[in-house]
Write a protein that holds these residues in place. Structure first.
Motif, PDB file in Angstrom:
ATOM      1  N   ASP A 189       0.805  -1.058  -0.028  1.00  0.00           N
ATOM      2  CA  ASP A 189       0.129  -0.018  -0.017  1.00  0.00           C
ATOM      3  C   ASP A 189       0.866   1.310  -0.058  1.00  0.00           C
ATOM      4  OD1 ASP A 189      -2.353  -1.365   0.072  1.00  0.00           O
ATOM      5  OD2 ASP A 189      -2.559  -1.466   2.256  1.00  0.00           O
ATOM      6  N   SER A 190       2.015   1.197   0.483  1.00  0.00           N
ATOM      7  CA  SER A 190       3.039   2.239   0.468  1.00  0.00           C
ATOM      8  C   SER A 190       4.380   1.739   0.433  1.00  0.00           C
ATOM      9  CB  SER A 190       2.729   2.971   1.654  1.00  0.00           C
ATOM     10  OG  SER A 190       2.932   2.222   2.826  1.00  0.00           O
ATOM     11  N   ARG A 191       5.153   2.826   0.079  1.00  0.00           N
ATOM     12  CA  ARG A 191       6.551   2.379   0.130  1.00  0.00           C
ATOM     13  C   ARG A 191       6.980   1.817   1.532  1.00  0.00           C
ATOM     14  NH1 ARG A 191      11.032   3.554  -3.100  1.00  0.00           N
ATOM     15  NH2 ARG A 191       9.734   4.899  -4.455  1.00  0.00           N
ATOM     16  N   SER A 192       6.854   2.576   2.518  1.00  0.00           N
ATOM     17  CA  SER A 192       7.113   2.086   4.259  1.00  0.00           C
ATOM     18  C   SER A 192       6.743   1.031   4.272  1.00  0.00           C
ATOM     19  CB  SER A 192       6.655   3.216   5.021  1.00  0.00           C
ATOM     20  OG  SER A 192       7.015   4.778   4.729  1.00  0.00           O
TER      21      SER A 192
END
Length: 214
Positions: free
Chosen positions: A48-51
């Motif tokens: 859902d996100s790079r992190s």
């Protein structure tokens, strides 16, 4: 010290902290990219996100560090090399069975190296830490193997599966490292006589495997 000066010092301190955090994060990101290669982009792209994607990769590193991996003895390497030669010979008369044998042989090698082999997705995650460069080969080989089991793979598909399996096999074995810039690399192509292969799959146009050296 005036309130203005205090505010300036606080702002400067915050900027310094932010710069340090950014530098650490950037360095860590570069390290992950270097270690995981194309797998980094795949995991981050699916998250859902790079992190979140990077968190998953760090978790993989932690699990990998807890594994008791081992190098193979010279005797074991020799046995696996002979076994792979037999797979390529088997391919001449029974391409489907050869691919199935190759899958089992690779799984056996993964186990002997110390990797868990229960769940396929977990297996990929564990292998990605140290074998990311050949992981896509394994995915492609597995997909073709499943199609073969369903009767949906022709001889050329099966030949490609063997090429893909060989990439990870060689990587795990530590012998004859193969290039990974193309699954059809001639150096990775199993030696299979063209005429006999065509006898088993005469309906496949242009599917003649190249007879190249191992």
């Amino acid at each position: 010290m005036s309130p203005t000066v205090v505010i300036i010092l606080i702002v400067v301190a915050l900027l310094v902290v932010a710069a340090v955090v950014y530098g650490v994060r950037t360095g860590r990101r570069k390290q992950l990219r270097t270690r995981f290669g194309p797998e980094y982009d795949k995991v981050v792209g699916d998250a859902d996100s790079r992190s979140e994607g990077e968190r998953e990769l760090r978790e993989r590193e932690k699990r990998h560090a807890e594994l008791e991996l081992k190098e193979l003895s010279a005797e074991s390497k020799a046995k696996y090399s002979v076994a792979w030669e037999e797979v390529q010979i088997q391919f001449v008369d029974s391409p489907g069975e050869a691919v199935s044998t190759a899958d089992g042989l690779v799984t056996q090698l993964i186990t002997e190296r110390g990797y868990p082999t229960g769940d396929y997705d977990d297996r990929l995650a564990d292998l990605s830490v140290a074998h990311a460069q050949t992981l896509e080969h394994y995915r492609d080989a597995h997909a073709i193997s499943e199609r073969s089991a369903a009767g949906e793979a022709n001889t050329e598909d099966l030949r490609q599966a063997l090429v893909h399996y060989r990439a990870l096999f060689a990587d795990l074995l530590g012998e004859n490292p193969v290039r990974t810039d193309g699954a059809s690399d001639a150096a990775s192509t199993p030696t299979v006589p063209t005429q006999k292969i065509n006898n088993h799959d005469s309906d496949v146009a242009g599917s003649r495997p190249d007879a190249t050296s191992r």
